[in-house]
Design a protein around this motif. Sequence first.
Motif, short mmCIF file in Angstrom:
data_model
loop_
_atom_site.label_atom_id
_atom_site.label_comp_id
_atom_site.label_asym_id
_atom_site.label_seq_id
_atom_site.Cartn_x
_atom_site.Cartn_y
_atom_site.Cartn_z
N CYS A 153 33.37 42.71 42.08
CA CYS A 153 32.35 41.81 42.64
C CYS A 153 33.02 40.61 43.31
O CYS A 153 32.59 40.16 44.37
N GLY A 154 34.05 40.10 42.67
CA GLY A 154 34.78 38.96 43.24
C GLY A 154 35.47 39.31 44.54
O GLY A 154 35.43 38.53 45.50
N LEU A 155 36.10 40.48 44.59
CA LEU A 155 36.77 40.90 45.82
C LEU A 155 35.77 41.09 46.95
O LEU A 155 36.01 40.67 48.09
N GLN A 156 34.65 41.71 46.63
CA GLN A 156 33.64 41.94 47.65
C GLN A 156 33.04 40.63 48.14
O GLN A 156 32.84 40.43 49.34
N ALA A 157 32.78 39.72 47.22
CA ALA A 157 32.24 38.40 47.61
C ALA A 157 33.23 37.67 48.51
O ALA A 157 32.84 37.04 49.49
N TYR A 158 34.50 37.74 48.19
CA TYR A 158 35.53 37.11 49.01
C TYR A 158 35.56 37.73 50.41
O TYR A 158 35.64 37.02 51.42
N ALA A 159 35.48 39.07 50.46
CA ALA A 159 35.52 39.77 51.75
C ALA A 159 34.33 39.38 52.62
O ALA A 159 34.47 39.16 53.82
N ALA A 168 35.89 48.25 46.85
CA ALA A 168 35.93 46.78 46.93
C ALA A 168 37.30 46.31 47.42
O ALA A 168 37.38 45.38 48.24
N ALA A 169 38.37 46.93 46.94
CA ALA A 169 39.71 46.56 47.38
C ALA A 169 39.89 46.88 48.87
O ALA A 169 40.50 46.11 49.60
N GLN A 170 39.32 48.00 49.32
CA GLN A 170 39.39 48.36 50.74
C GLN A 170 38.68 47.31 51.59
O GLN A 170 39.19 46.88 52.62
N GLU A 171 37.49 46.89 51.16
CA GLU A 171 36.73 45.89 51.91
C GLU A 171 37.50 44.57 51.98
O GLU A 171 37.56 43.93 53.03
N TYR A 172 38.09 44.19 50.86
CA TYR A 172 38.88 42.95 50.81
C TYR A 172 40.05 43.05 51.81
O TYR A 172 40.25 42.15 52.62
#
Length: 107
Positions: free
Chosen positions: A30-36, A92-96
């Motif tokens: 969730c944090g990675l996606q929010a950052y992205a 999520a890591a990919q989106e980031y």
Amino acid sequence: MSRKFDEHICGCFTEMCSCLIAFCIPFGTCGLQAYAINKSIGEGYVIPFVIPIFGWCIGSAINREQIRKKYHIESDFCKDCLFHTFLNPCAAAQEYREAVKVEERRV
């Protein structure tokens, strides 16, 4: 004109930090996606962080759709739901990685 993600869904070895966050920290995805999302469209962190918690794969797919729209990436909501159901940390890591990479090119 649409394109595909530059970053592969299982491209963890290109940037290990995001993968470790996604797999090892509670709510790390969730944090990675929010950052992205914040990095790509400047929407802040709170809403993109909370949506996946309550909506799980659908909420995450909605967030992913925002990234796709911003960067003109081919859209497939069903596929996004499946990615976030079965490969949530990877997606999520990919989106980031995608958001960081595209925004770094613009600077």
